[in-house]
Design a protein around this motif. Structure first.
Motif, PDB file in Angstrom:
ATOM      1  N   ALA A  37       0.845  -1.192   0.000  1.00  0.00           N
ATOM      2  CA  ALA A  37       0.000   0.000   0.000  1.00  0.00           C
ATOM      3  C   ALA A  37       0.883   1.245   0.000  1.00  0.00           C
ATOM      4  O   ALA A  37       1.820   1.358   0.785  1.00  0.00           O
ATOM      5  CB  ALA A  37      -0.899  -0.006   1.230  1.00  0.00           C
ATOM      6  N   ALA A  62      -6.425  -1.498  -2.824  1.00  0.00           N
ATOM      7  CA  ALA A  62      -5.731  -2.102  -1.689  1.00  0.00           C
ATOM      8  C   ALA A  62      -4.935  -3.314  -2.160  1.00  0.00           C
ATOM      9  O   ALA A  62      -5.278  -3.930  -3.173  1.00  0.00           O
ATOM     10  CB  ALA A  62      -6.753  -2.527  -0.633  1.00  0.00           C
ATOM     11  N   SER A 128      -5.048   3.826  -0.796  1.00  0.00           N
ATOM     12  CA  SER A 128      -4.611   2.429  -0.744  1.00  0.00           C
ATOM     13  C   SER A 128      -4.194   2.074   0.678  1.00  0.00           C
ATOM     14  O   SER A 128      -4.579   1.028   1.223  1.00  0.00           O
ATOM     15  CB  SER A 128      -3.442   2.209  -1.709  1.00  0.00           C
ATOM     16  OG  SER A 128      -2.992   0.873  -1.657  1.00  0.00           O
ATOM     17  N   GLN A 131      -6.971   1.536   3.215  1.00  0.00           N
ATOM     18  CA  GLN A 131      -7.739   0.293   3.070  1.00  0.00           C
ATOM     19  C   GLN A 131      -6.957  -0.902   3.610  1.00  0.00           C
ATOM     20  O   GLN A 131      -7.442  -2.030   3.608  1.00  0.00           O
ATOM     21  CB  GLN A 131      -8.072   0.047   1.593  1.00  0.00           C
ATOM     22  CG  GLN A 131      -9.011   1.071   0.996  1.00  0.00           C
ATOM     23  CD  GLN A 131      -9.170   0.825  -0.505  1.00  0.00           C
ATOM     24  OE1 GLN A 131      -9.939  -0.026  -0.924  1.00  0.00           O
ATOM     25  NE2 GLN A 131      -8.429   1.558  -1.308  1.00  0.00           N
ATOM     26  N   ASP A 132      -5.733  -0.625   4.055  1.00  0.00           N
ATOM     27  CA  ASP A 132      -4.854  -1.682   4.536  1.00  0.00           C
ATOM     28  C   ASP A 132      -4.851  -1.679   6.066  1.00  0.00           C
ATOM     29  O   ASP A 132      -4.818  -0.618   6.700  1.00  0.00           O
ATOM     30  CB  ASP A 132      -3.433  -1.440   4.001  1.00  0.00           C
ATOM     31  CG  ASP A 132      -2.613  -2.701   3.956  1.00  0.00           C
ATOM     32  OD1 ASP A 132      -3.190  -3.785   3.767  1.00  0.00           O
ATOM     33  OD2 ASP A 132      -1.383  -2.604   4.114  1.00  0.00           O
TER      34      ASP A 132
END
Length: 257
Positions: A37, A62, A128, A131-132
């Motif tokens: 990410a 992600a 990104s 979303q991790d």
């Protein structure tokens, strides 16, 4: 090594126009493609004469997503986006096999608060990261500052406001403070000045309810080169420096313009 060893051919699944100058695109993902990410990858578009135009794009998607998503600005007369605009769903795009970039959590060895400062399409790597799972576990507070010229250009608002609804992030959602910034118009709920001005006046820290200090703040910056330089200078005065492998610091930047 042939050039085919360096990239895979993926299929364009969706192109979404947000404003006349901004669009998102989604492609299939090669089963072997790996990225962290915050990283970016080069995309290639084949021209009519058989040559390929390449450009680097941060991944919005992600690491666990089945597709790849990118956020792009239309460059007037730009070779890449003009070629890209001819593509339709079902056409192919080339995606380099190796992702790279410095906006990854391992840039920092420590830190309590993470500030993500983005302008324009520079918000992509932060989406990104958010979303991790790692980022939420690692930091006590996360401040996302996203600057655009107009409200219409603030992309991915449903995603940003929806992090709290994601089941796997539910217990961490309170950690995030989102500060949208609009520079060319007044908008409810948005700060109205450049990020540099908000830093100078102290308004950014007041809005976040958090102080920027080298002891516990870590800052990632992504946007146009001038914006990055201007913010870096201000952070340097506060004793916050680039984080290098040989010398861990408080600041990480990405500049692929």
């Amino acid at each position: 090594m042939s050039s085919e060893d360096k990239y895979t051919r993926q299929t364009l699944l969706e192109v979404q126009t947000l404003t006349p100058s901004l669009f998102t695109l989604r492609t299939t993902r090669d089963a072997g493609f790996r990225f962290r990410a915050g990283q970016f990858v080069r995309l290639g578009v084949e021209k009519a004469d058989g040559t390929v135009v390449w450009r680097a794009y941060s991944l919005v998607s992600a690491p666990h997503d089945e597709h790849l998503e990118f956020f792009s600005i239309v460059v007037p007369g730009g070779e890449f986006t003009s070629e890209l605009s001819r593509l339709r769903v079902g056409d192919s795009l080339l995606v380099e096999k190796a992702a790279t970039g410095y906006l990854t959590l391992d840039r920092f060895v420590d830190g309590r608060d993470l500030w993500l400062l983005a302008s324009g399409t520079g918000v992509a790597p932060f989406l990104s990261m958010l979303q991790d799972f790692d980022i939420w576990q690692r930091f006590e507070r996360i401040v996302l500052v996203y600057s655009a010229r107009s409200v219409a250009e603030l992309a991915y608002q449903p995603m940003i406001h929806g992090f709290a609804e994601l089941e796997y992030l539910a217990e961490f959602a309170h950690k995030l403070t989102y500060l949208p910034v609009v520079t060319r118009e007044q908008a409810p709920g948005c700060l109205n000045a450049r990020i540099t001005e908000l830093l100078d006046s102290g308004e950014l820290e007041r809005a976040a309810g958090l102080a920027l200090a080298p002891e516990h703040s870590r800052v990632m910056i992504c946007g146009n080169p001038q914006m990055i330089d201007d913010i870096r200078q201000r952070l340097k005065v506060r004793g916050m420096n680039l984080s290098l492998t040989r010398r861990p610091g408080q600041v990480a930047v990405e500049n692929y313009w």
